[in-house]
Design an enzyme around this catalytic site. Sequence first.
Site, short mmCIF file in Angstrom:
data_model
loop_
_atom_site.label_atom_id
_atom_site.label_comp_id
_atom_site.label_asym_id
_atom_site.label_seq_id
_atom_site.Cartn_x
_atom_site.Cartn_y
_atom_site.Cartn_z
N GLY A 137 -49.44 40.84 -28.26
CA GLY A 137 -48.36 40.10 -27.63
C GLY A 137 -48.76 38.73 -27.12
N SER A 139 -48.87 35.90 -28.88
CA SER A 139 -48.33 34.80 -29.69
C SER A 139 -47.79 33.68 -28.81
CB SER A 139 -47.19 35.31 -30.58
OG SER A 139 -46.48 34.23 -31.14
N SER A 203 -57.50 33.95 -27.15
CA SER A 203 -56.70 35.13 -26.81
C SER A 203 -57.49 36.43 -26.92
CB SER A 203 -55.51 35.23 -27.76
OG SER A 203 -55.98 35.45 -29.09
N GLY A 267 -45.64 39.54 -40.30
CA GLY A 267 -44.77 40.71 -40.39
C GLY A 267 -43.67 40.62 -41.42
N GLY A 270 -44.58 43.11 -44.43
CA GLY A 270 -44.88 44.50 -44.10
C GLY A 270 -45.74 44.56 -42.86
N ILE A 271 -46.32 45.73 -42.61
CA ILE A 271 -47.13 45.94 -41.41
C ILE A 271 -48.58 46.19 -41.82
CG2 ILE A 271 -47.44 47.36 -39.35
CD1 ILE A 271 -44.48 48.00 -39.42
N ILE A 272 -49.47 45.32 -41.36
CA ILE A 272 -50.90 45.45 -41.66
C ILE A 272 -51.45 46.63 -40.87
CG2 ILE A 272 -53.15 44.32 -41.52
CD1 ILE A 272 -51.44 41.62 -41.41
N TYR A 473 -57.50 20.02 -30.72
CA TYR A 473 -56.75 20.95 -29.85
C TYR A 473 -56.30 20.17 -28.62
CZ TYR A 473 -55.83 25.61 -27.88
OH TYR A 473 -55.25 26.75 -27.37
#
Lengths: 553, 553
Positions: A137, A139, A203, A267, A270-272, A473
Site C-alpha cells: 500500500g 504507492s 518504501s 495489476g 493479472g495478479i503476480i 529525484y
Amino acid sequence: MPQAMKWWGWGLEGIEFTHEDKPQLAGFIRERIGLDITTATAKPARFEDLGVPEPTLPEALGDALRAAVGAEHVSVDPLDRVIHARGKSIRDLIRTRRADLPRVPDAVLRPGTEDEVAAVLAAALEHDAVVIPFGGGSSISGSIEPPAEETRPVLSVDMSRLDRVLAIDPASRLARVQAGVYGPELEQQLGAQGFTMGHFPDSFTHSTLGGWIATRSSGMQSDRYGDVADITKGLRVVTPTGTLVVQPNPTMSTGPSIREMVLGSEGRLGIITEATVQVRRLPAERTILGYLFPTFAAGLAAMEEIAASEYTPSVTRVSDAPETQFSFATRKASTLLDTVQSKALQLFLKKRKGYDLEQMCLSFIGYEGSPEHVKAQRKGVGRIVGRHGGLCIGASPGVLYDQKKFDTPYIRDFLLDRGAAADVSETAMPWSKLQAVHTAVTAAGHGAFAQLGVQGYLMCHLSHSYHAGACLYFTFAFPPSPGGDMLAEYDVVKQAIQQAFVDNGATLSHHHAVGTEHAQWLQEDISAPGVRLLGALFDGTDPGRNLNPGKIV
Amino acid sequence: MPQAMKWWGWGLEGIEFTHEDKPQLAGFIRERIGLDITTATAKPARFEDLGVPEPTLPEALGDALRAAVGAEHVSVDPLDRVIHARGKSIRDLIRTRRADLPRVPDAVLRPGTEDEVAAVLAAALEHDAVVIPFGGGSSISGSIEPPAEETRPVLSVDMSRLDRVLAIDPASRLARVQAGVYGPELEQQLGAQGFTMGHFPDSFTHSTLGGWIATRSSGMQSDRYGDVADITKGLRVVTPTGTLVVQPNPTMSTGPSIREMVLGSEGRLGIITEATVQVRRLPAERTILGYLFPTFAAGLAAMEEIAASEYTPSVTRVSDAPETQFSFATRKASTLLDTVQSKALQLFLKKRKGYDLEQMCLSFIGYEGSPEHVKAQRKGVGRIVGRHGGLCIGASPGVLYDQKKFDTPYIRDFLLDRGAAADVSETAMPWSKLQAVHTAVTAAGHGAFAQLGVQGYLMCHLSHSYHAGACLYFTFAFPPSPGGDMLAEYDVVKQAIQQAFVDNGATLSHHHAVGTEHAQWLQEDISAPGVRLLGALFDGTDPGRNLNPGKIV
C-alpha cells in the site's frame, strides 16, 4: 504477517518524525518556507468521522469469495477497507485527512495460495467485480485506488499471506519467492541462507516484491544489483486465461518480452503470485562513504565519469546545494568535537579548496565486495572524485544515511500536521541532459511557487547511475497560500515539475510508476503509438476491464 | 551499400570454406560421420532453373510504391526477389538448392528515409499488401519468409539504404543509428569517433542493427557489452498508426516496456527505422586467451564461478570435448615448432595434470579495458580457472579464434556440396541446469541419429554467461541415410534437440528468435497465457495481418 500502515499516513502507528532532536531544523524551515514547525496546527480526520460507506458485495459473489479463500480471509471491516482504499501519495494523505474517500473497496481478500488467488479472480470475473492487487500500500502514483465512479463491486486482494522464500538455487543464485513478502522479511529469509536481493527502495519496510515488480521499482543499491526489472527473472501471474509462467532463464529470444510486459503492469494483466529473482552472496564488506563537491555540476560530472569507468560502486548519490543544506539542517544535536571538526572542515573547504559553502554538495558512494575489491574501488573512485574537486569526508555520514534512509517518508505527515505539503517527483535521462533537466525543473518548481505566491523549497539528488544516464529525484515542500486549497496548489507544483520532465526529454517516472497520478504525461513520454500498444495489450487481455481499471492508460 | 549474400548460400560470392589448408579435417570428418569431403558431389540448382514466378504487383500499388521511394528503388528483378525470399537456415539452403521457392516477394523496396518507410507501409496497408522488413537476410529462424499460401502482394522492405550513424552523444555514450546499417559499417563509423557498440554476433558481417533488435540478437562479447536488448535504449518504429518513439532514457517506470515489445518483434509491430544504442569507448587493451579444462563439467563450473565473482571478462566460452576435437581438427598446417610444443603440451597435460585428452575442453576468455584492469582480471580469472584444473595456453589460440569467428557459417554450404547437413540450435538456462541440459540434448541428438540410422556429430559450447545462467550453443552435422530425405531427417534431429531444451526448462532460443522455425515450441516456453499476450499485442496492432504475418505465434 506485517503490520498494516496507518490508515491516515505513512508507516506504523507510534512512529513519527520529530524535529526535537534536530536543533537546526525549525530555524531552517522557518527561514526557507516561512513555516513554524514547533507546534502542530492540523490533524487528520478521526476515523469515526470518515463515513465509510457500507460495502456492496452481492451474496453470490460473497459466497464465491468465501469459498475461494475461507470466510476468515474475506474482510468487510471498515478500517481494513480504508487502509486498502488508496496509497500514500501526498494527494492520498491530504484527501484521507479531509475524509474524502469517494470509493472504498467492498471487500479485502487475503488468499494464502496461488490457487486461492486464481479462485478469487475467477469469482470476480464471473460476477463482474473489479480486482485490485494490494502489496504494502505504499504507492504514491494512485496505482491501487478504485476509480471514484466504479459501480461494480471492488475487491482489494491483499497478498501479504504469500510471504515465503520457497527455494534458493545457490549455483544459479536464483530465489523463488512469493509475491506478497515485505522487504525486511524477504531479506531476513534470504540472509539466513547467506544471500541478498539487494533491493532497497525508500518504501522497503512497507512494500512487497509483487508491488516492486508491478511498478518497476528501483532500490538505492541499483547501481550494483540492478533495478527490479533486472533482478526479476521468472514470474508466475494469475491471469483471466490461466497462470502465466515466465521461466527464469537468463535471457531469451522468444518474441516481445512477456517478462517485461508484467513488469510495470500495475495489476492490469493479472495478479503476480511468485517471482524467481536474482540474488547475490552477502558481501564480505559493505561501506558507504560521504563526499563533498564544490558544485552540483562537479558532482554530476564525477558520477558520469564513474559510470563510464571500470569501477562499479553499489550506490552513487549526490545532492544539489538545497538538499545538502537541508541534510545539514536535519543533523542531530552534535557534540563539541563534531562542531570543532565541522568548523575546521569549513575553514579548510573555503581557504584550501576554494569552495563556496552555499554551492557545496553532499554525496554518498557505496562499495561492496571482498576487502581487496572494496579497497581498489575506493581508491579508483577517489581519484575520479578528486579530479572534480571533491573530497572524501569518511564513513560516519554514510552510516547515518544508511540508518535513517527509510524514515524520510514520515516527514510528510509531520509537515501536514503543521499545514505544509511535501512530495517527490523523480525522472531519468541521458547524462548529457542532467544539468539542463535540473535547471529546467528547478525553474519550473520555483515558477509554480511564484505563481501561487507561496514560499516553497525544491531540492534534488542524483539517486541511481547507469552507463548512459541517471535518475534525478526531486523533493518539494510549501505551505499553501493564505486561503489556498492545498491539493489544488500541490497540483500546480506537481504539474510544473512533471511537465518540465517530459518537455526536456526525461521520463515521467524512473521508478514510481504511472498509476493515475502520471497517466496524463504517458503519451508525451512513450508516444501515441506506444500508448496504443499498451491499449492493445490491456484490452486484449481484459476486455471487461475487471483488472485494476483506469491505471496507466 | 553492402553486397547482398549469395542467393543460394551464406556470405559473399567467391568466399567459401575449404578443407585444403586444414590437414587433419578430411580424416576427422571421415572418421566421425563417414563423409568424404575431398570431392564435392552436390551443387545448388542453377538460377535459371528456379522458375521464379512473375511478380503480382497491382498497378495502383506499384504506383504508390514508386511514389513512396522512387521508381529506382522498387525492384521486381528475379534475383533480387529470390535473395529477399528467405534467410539462411539449413532448411532455407536445402530448399533453395532444390529450387523449392513456393512464395517469392513481389517487389523489393529500398526506402532511403523514415518518411519513405512510412509511405511504403501506408501504401501497403491501403492496398492490403504484406510487408516484411529485410536487414541482412541472415535469419536462420524463417523470420523473413512470406507464408507459402499468401495470396496478397508481398513486399520485402530492404533497409540497407538507412545505414548511417546519425549522432553520438559522447557524455551519455549513446549513438543514434539508422536501422539498416550492417555490422562492419556500424563499427567503422563508431570507431572513427573512438567508440564501439561491442555487438559481434556470428552473422556480424551480414546482419543489421534493425535485424539484431527485431530478433533479440546476442554478440560474442555480450558478457561485457550486453545483449542487443541491453544495448538498445531508444527506438523509432514506423507502425500502422504512426511513428512509435521510445526515448533513450536509461530506464523508466512507464508501464509494460514498449522497448521490450519492439525487441524480438520480427516485423510484426512495424518497421524499425532507428535506434539509440549504448556505446563504449574503444578499450585500450583487448585480449582473448585460450584455456584448457580437464572436462566440460570443470569448464562449466569455472565459468559459473567467474560469473559469480567480481571479475567481468568480455568473453566466456568453453567447448565440450567433441567441439574441442573438431576445433583441433580444423587447425591449419602447422610448423614443426607448433607440433613440438603441442606434443610437449600433451605430455604435460597427461603426466602432470592428469588430463584424459579425450575429455579435454578448449576455452576462450576475453578481457578488455585499461592495462591494469586487464591485468587484474586475468590474474583473478586465472586463479578461478586453476581451481578447476584449468590451464592457460596463451594468446595465440585466441587470436586465431578472433580472426576466423565470422567464417563458421560458410561450412554449411561446403558440407551441403558434399551431401551432409549441418546446423545449430542454442538455448539458455540457469547455471544449475547446464550440465543436465547438455547431457539431455546430447542424448536426444544421438538418439535422433540412431533413429535415422545415420552417423552424426553433435558438439556444444557455452557462449554467453550471465550472473544467473548461460547460453549453450549446439552444432550438429550428419550425412542423410541412404535414400533418406535430408530435410525430413534434419527435422528429426532439430525436433529432438529443441524438444530436449523445453523439456528441461531451457528456452527455445537464446538469440536466434522464433520466426517459423521455433514457433511450435513457443507455448511450451512462455506458457499459453504468454502466447495470448503476444496475440493481443499483434492482433490489436495489426488487425489485417499485413505485418510479417505468421511469425512468432
